[in-house]
Design a protein around this motif. Structure first.
Motif, PDB file in Angstrom:
ATOM      1  N   GLN A 122     -33.738 -11.101   0.087  1.00 59.27           N
ATOM      2  CA  GLN A 122     -34.054  -9.919   0.803  1.00 59.27           C
ATOM      3  C   GLN A 122     -35.190  -8.735   0.059  1.00 59.27           C
ATOM      4  OE1 GLN A 122     -30.253  -8.193  -0.668  1.00 59.27           O
ATOM      5  NE2 GLN A 122     -29.581  -8.105   1.551  1.00 59.27           N
ATOM      6  N   ARG A 179     -24.723  -4.545  -5.905  1.00 56.34           N
ATOM      7  CA  ARG A 179     -23.114  -5.403  -5.906  1.00 56.34           C
ATOM      8  C   ARG A 179     -22.678  -5.695  -6.856  1.00 56.34           C
ATOM      9  NH1 ARG A 179     -22.573  -9.701  -0.974  1.00 56.34           N
ATOM     10  NH2 ARG A 179     -19.793 -10.064  -1.307  1.00 56.34           N
ATOM     11  N   LEU A 226     -25.005 -13.618  -6.096  1.00 56.60           N
ATOM     12  CA  LEU A 226     -26.108 -11.916  -4.959  1.00 56.60           C
ATOM     13  C   LEU A 226     -27.148 -11.954  -5.785  1.00 56.60           C
ATOM     14  CD1 LEU A 226     -22.636 -10.010  -5.923  1.00 56.60           C
ATOM     15  CD2 LEU A 226     -23.532 -10.465  -3.919  1.00 56.60           C
ATOM     16  N   ALA A 239     -29.389 -13.759  -3.723  1.00 60.19           N
ATOM     17  CA  ALA A 239     -29.626 -12.620  -2.266  1.00 60.19           C
ATOM     18  C   ALA A 239     -31.006 -11.804  -2.273  1.00 60.19           C
ATOM     19  CB  ALA A 239     -27.907 -12.105  -1.832  1.00 60.19           C
ATOM     20  N   ALA A 240     -30.183 -11.240  -3.005  1.00 60.69           N
ATOM     21  CA  ALA A 240     -31.268  -9.896  -3.341  1.00 60.69           C
ATOM     22  C   ALA A 240     -32.729 -10.428  -3.633  1.00 60.69           C
ATOM     23  CB  ALA A 240     -30.822  -9.170  -5.068  1.00 60.69           C
ATOM     24  N   TYR A 258     -25.240 -13.064   3.079  1.00 60.84           N
ATOM     25  CA  TYR A 258     -25.320 -13.088   1.417  1.00 60.84           C
ATOM     26  C   TYR A 258     -24.545 -12.780   0.476  1.00 60.84           C
ATOM     27  CZ  TYR A 258     -29.579 -11.821   3.563  1.00 60.84           C
ATOM     28  OH  TYR A 258     -31.118 -10.981   4.262  1.00 60.84           O
ATOM     29  N   GLU A 283     -25.491  -4.672   2.962  1.00 63.76           N
ATOM     30  CA  GLU A 283     -26.689  -5.179   2.328  1.00 63.76           C
ATOM     31  C   GLU A 283     -26.352  -6.607   3.719  1.00 63.76           C
ATOM     32  OE1 GLU A 283     -23.264  -5.717   0.256  1.00 63.76           O
ATOM     33  OE2 GLU A 283     -24.564  -3.582   0.664  1.00 63.76           O
ATOM     34  N   SER A 287     -27.723  -4.839  -2.982  1.00 60.34           N
ATOM     35  CA  SER A 287     -27.035  -6.367  -3.251  1.00 60.34           C
ATOM     36  C   SER A 287     -26.770  -6.161  -5.512  1.00 60.34           C
ATOM     37  CB  SER A 287     -27.749  -7.720  -2.947  1.00 60.34           C
ATOM     38  OG  SER A 287     -27.505  -7.966  -1.701  1.00 60.34           O
TER      39      SER A 287
END
Lengths: 223, 771
Positions: free
Chosen positions: A131, A146, A124, A127-128, A52, B119, A143
């Motif tokens: 997810q 982050r 990110l 990526a989130a 990710y 993650e 994420s």
């Protein structure tokens, strides 16, 4: 070439999601669906693969160009945080934003110039998004945190954090993150409206109808 | 032979008795056989039970934050290289594989190792990082194409060890570097792959060697026997134990493959002692001695570790480098002799230095104060046995680079203060956090940061002195109809009689009264008289309530002396309080842990980011303004002797009675640091908040290169021009006009413009142009 298959799969997956959830950037909700799909395809291509947020994004045009961490705000906003022309701008490296990194296919009038994310934060958030679409809300939260560590004052990250918390059933934290987002969203009325809208949803979830109505009122005022 | 002869002679004399004896012998030996068989069955059960189950308990491993890489990131090249060294990256000119870095000027090319995070996985990849100034300005994949973000693997900073203190990093046979198995077999057990657990050949060889040498030189134990000895038995050296060992070794070989036995051996073997902790297995030994994952070890390093098996204490490369080097080279020669490697390879490897990582570097330091924090937080959620046995992976927010800078700031400042009477007895504590995330990044619990012991950062509860003052001013500024930054305060003597009849009569530090001052000056100059008056006007309970809303639960009595910081807090509590001030009035519980994974890398628990808005952003904005003036014009102004003038920081000094406690708490945009100096016996020190703690703070901030504090102006705040001397509304063009922030509606009404005409301001501006 290898990435096309997952990219297409993700487009299908994302396309199947509820429209409210899937806008990683709230202000584009009004934009046309075809171009949104196109945009998501771009997102996916940029970050597909199992790692990710660690995938290459499209190469910026200028070799020496530098990516900005946070969106450049429109010139008129009163107090910018990391704006290029602020006297405290930490490094000259922020002077040359590369907007070519932002997703293509955005219709004019959709994503304002000052809402464009790039580089690590975009990766990110994407990526989130993936997810979350896969049902991994804890992973999505992780994420997003982050991303928040990388760009702590990016209201769009806080917006997404609030959104995921709400999906997790934590309306209290959802409202708090949205309020934190508002404190960084000066001069960005569309984003403010989206944040107020999220506050309204959170309050509804908590059974606070009057508070929700007030928040919706604020959302309208913002726009 | 002998037996049969005697039997015969006995037979002759006592035939009946002999038969009787023989019968008994037969019965006895049958019994013996049964007993032996029973013992074998028992041993077999022991062997299988322990070997087939979970063979080892593994302590939880605690990791620092992983270093993120992205363009625009604040990261100095040298700090990055320091992190790479700590992670055991080999510096080579060619990046051939994971764990290798090549440095060329401002560009660092490296091959990351990859890691399993909460993650998801971060894969190993080749990246090129370009630095300019103290920032990352380029991040590319080696094959071309820019990278949005990449993450280094996190530094292992400690473990949570059980009572027996055995530590290991479990490895699988396919993770071992080339030559490890060959070298181990060549040195310890040449017939390993052919014998059945015991090797008569090696025993004979050992007897021969020992006999010719006249002393114990060589043991005849196979690797299997060594494993049995370490794994199942005590270390006593008796014949019966030796026999048991041999039987178990044979049984082990009967049930398990050579590979299983070898893998167990590699994980079990004892290879060193690190204080209380026993270093077991090649996986941990590789990290412990070289900071590198086992798979990356080179021939010379493999030879060194295998050489240590014979006597980990005797051949400790850090304590006895020469004899260990000789042992390593002996083994390299042996390898060449046996044809495992070529003579050239052995010669090249022999040229290399020991290459053992130095103690006290980033990788090889202990951070007892921070680990203490982690343990306390974990113990709220886990059983002790979960922490010491399950191999959990604990991901924290610890930043080793910031930690070392904090420690260096303390050491440097103490060096500078050296010679002042009484400084020797002064102890210290420090907390560094990120105000925007509430994560603790560094923790110092003692002036000797390597010693575990009294963790002052968490446990020393001391009077906070003037650190309480921002709470008083915040409580005032929350009432904009009553107070603004330019309200007038009387800095005049005051005395009140408490309920107990005692008279409270505060004094300013300079023992003078300062007359009428602006409200913000009371905070900036830390005047006690005006602040006490303000606090009494607001009410002590209101102030204590504000402290609580800032995040610190206390049960202080509502005495007036609390207004000047008679109440005690730990440095950690102060950090929590100032975190809310630094983060726009949003309180965050301070966190040291981000997430926990199982030994297999499965997500177990997350410690999510949580915030709660406790104050109006406008009131916080005004307090921050006043706290910045502490640094620009007040008690903290010496900070700009160390920091550049362009950098906005906010903070507050604190000194308790008789200088028993020297405090400073302050923040930039991205760093919040709290420093406490004082004596454990609570005696007086020669330090004030400004001359002691502030100096440490400034030194730390100078090294940490923080981001300037630039809070966004809340909607309900407006800037107004006021006359610097009268505090009345003024105009941009007027002499002595300064801009101050006010809660909208509380600003003084705009003054008359100074040009005499309404457009005077603009005219002045135009005139300025023409001039």
């Amino acid at each position: 070439m290898k990435l096309t298959v997952p990219a297409l799969l993700c487009v299908v997956a994302l396309g199947g999601c509820a429209t409210v959830q899937r806008g990683s950037i709230p202000v584009v909700e009004a934009s046309g669906s075809a171009s949104e799909l196109e945009r998501d395809a771009d997102y996916t291509r940029a970050t597909s693969g199992q790692s990710y947020g660690a995938q290459p994004v499209t190469e910026p045009s200028a070799g020496d160009a530098v990516v900005v961490m946070v969106p450049q705000q429109s010139a008129g906003s009163p107090l910018q945080v990391w704006s290029a022309d602020s006297p405290q701008a930490p490094q000259p490296s922020y002077d040359t934003p590369v907007i070519s990194q932002s997703p293509s296919g955005i219709p004019s009038g959709g994503l304002a110039a000052d809402e464009q994310l790039d580089g690590p934060v975009l990766a990110l958030l994407t990526a989130a998004q993936q997810q979350q679409a896969g049902g991994d809300l804890n992973g999505a939260s992780s994420s997003l945190e982050r991303a928040q560590r990388i760009a702590p004052r990016e209201p769009q990250v806080l917006y997404r954090l609030a959104e995921v918390r709400l999906a997790q059933g934590d309306a209290v934290q959802a409202e708090q993150f949205a309020r934190r987002g508002l404190s960084y969203a000066a001069g960005r009325p569309a984003l403010q409206a989206s944040l107020w809208d999220l506050i309204a949803q959170s309050r509804e979830r908590m059974g606070d109808a009057a508070g929700a109505a007030q928040a919706r009122q604020n959302a309208r005022v913002s726009l | 032979m002998t037996r049969s002869r005697t039997s015969r002679s006995r037979k002759k004399r006592h035939p009946g008795r002999l038969r009787w004896l023989f019968g008994w012998a037969l019965k006895l030996s049958l019994v013996g056989l049964v007993v032996l068989a029973g013992f074998a069955v028992y041993l077999d059960a022991v062997v299988q039970e322990k070997f087939s189950g979970k063979r080892w308990t593994v302590p939880a491993k605690v990791y620092a934050r992983p270093l993120e890489l992205f363009v625009g990131q604040k990261l100095a090249r040298d700090d990055f290289l320091r992190e790479l060294d700590a992670l055991g990256y080999r510096r080579e000119s060619n990046v051939a594989g994971p764990g290798v870095a090549a440095v060329a000027g401002n560009t660092v090319e490296l091959h990351t190792r990859g890691f399993q995070f909460y993650e998801g996985p971060e894969r190993a990849q080749r990246v090129r990082v370009r630095f300019s100034g103290n920032h990352v300005v380029g991040l590319d994949q080696a094959g071309g194409g820019s990278l949005a973000v990449a993450r280094m693997e996190p530094l292992l900073i400690g473990g949570l060890y059980p009572a027996h203190n055995e530590d290991r990093i479990l490895i699988k046979l396919d993770q071992v570097p080339p030559y490890l198995v060959e070298t181990l077999v060549a040195v310890e057990d040449r017939d390993f792959f052919s014998h059945l657990g015991v090797s008569p050949k090696s025993i004979a060889r050992a007897i021969w060697v020992n006999a010719t040498a006249g002393q114990m030189r060589q043991g005849g134990s196979t690797l299997t026997q060594q494993l049995v000895k370490n794994f199942y038995l005590t270390s006593e050296r008796t014949l019966s134990r030796k026999l048991t060992e041999a039987m178990m070794a044979v049984l082990l070989e009967l049930h398990y493959e050579k590979e299983d036995i070898l893998e167990a051996y590699l994980n079990e073997v004892f290879l060193g002692q690190d204080g209380q902790r026993a270093v077991h297995g090649f996986g941990l030994a590789s990290q412990y001695f070289f900071n590198q994952p086992l798979a990356e070890l080179q021939l010379d390093q493999v030879a060194l570790l295998v050489g240590m098996v014979k006597g980990p204490t005797y051949y400790n490369p850090r304590r006895h480098p020469e004899r260990t080097l000789a042992r390593r080279n002996l083994i390299l020669d042996l390898l060449a002799e046996q044809g495992v490697v070529s003579v050239e390879q052995a010669t090249a490897a022999k040229q290399k230095p020991l290459g053992v990582s130095a103690r006290g570097t980033l990788a090889n330091s202990s951070y007892p104060a921070f680990l203490d924090l982690v343990k306390r937080q974990l113990r709220q959620d886990y059983q002790e046995s979960d922490l010491t046995e399950e191999g959990l992976r604990i991901f924290t927010s610890f930043d080793p680079i910031i930690q070392l800078k904090a420690e260096a700031a303390l050491a440097d400042t103490f060096k500078r203060l050296d010679g002042r009477k009484g400084v020797d007895e002064v102890q210290a504590a420090m907390v560094v956090s990120n105000p925007e995330t509430g994560e603790v990044q560094a923790l110092v619990g003692s002036r000797q940061p390597r010693f575990a012991g009294f963790n002052r950062a968490l446990d020393a509860q001391r009077p906070i002195g003037s650190l309480i003052k921002p709470a008083i001013y915040l409580a005032a500024l929350e009432r904009p109809s009553q107070y603004t930054l330019t309200s007038w305060l009387e800095d005049e003597p005051i005395s009140i009689k408490g309920r107990d009849g005692q008279v409270w009569q505060p004094q300013n530090y300079d023992r003078k009264a300062h007359g009428t001052i602006y409200l913000y000056q009371g905070l900036a100059s830390s005047y006690n008289l005006s602040t006490a008056r303000l606090g009494l006007d607001l009410g002590v309970p209101t102030v204590l309530k504000t402290v609580e809303r800032l995040g610190v639960e206390q049960s202080w009595p509502a005495y007036p002396s609390m207004l000047l910081g008679a109440g005690g807090m730990t440095p950690m509590q102060v950090t929590g309080m100032y975190q809310t001030l630094a983060n726009g009035g949003f309180n965050t519980p301070l966190r040291g842990i981000r997430s926990v994974l199982t030994a297999e890398g499965e997500p177990l628990k997350r410690y999510p980011f949580q915030i709660q808005q406790r104050f109006d952003p406008g009131a916080i904005y005004l307090v921050q303004e006043a706290m910045q003036r502490v640094m620009r014009e007040g008690t903290g102004r010496s900070v700009y002797g160390q920091l550049p003038a362009r950098l906005n920081v906010a903070g507050k000094t604190g000194t308790s009675n008789d200088s028993r406690d020297s405090w400073f708490a302050g923040f930039s945009q991205d760093l919040l640091a709290v420093v406490w100096l004082g004596r454990d016996d609570n005696g007086p020190t020669p330090l004030t908040g400004a001359s002691g703690a502030l100096q440490v703070w400034a030194s730390f901030m100078r090294q940490a290169d923080p981001m300037s504090l630039e809070a966004p102006m809340p909607d309900n705040v407006t800037l107004a021009w006021v006359d610097a001397y009268t505090g009345e509304g003024s105009d941009a063009g007027c002499p002595n006009a300064v801009q101050m922030p006010y809660i909208r509606g509380s600003q003084p009404s705009p003054g008359v413009s100074c040009g005499g005409q309404e457009a005077g301001g603009v005219m002045d501006w135009v005139r300025g142009w023409l001039d």
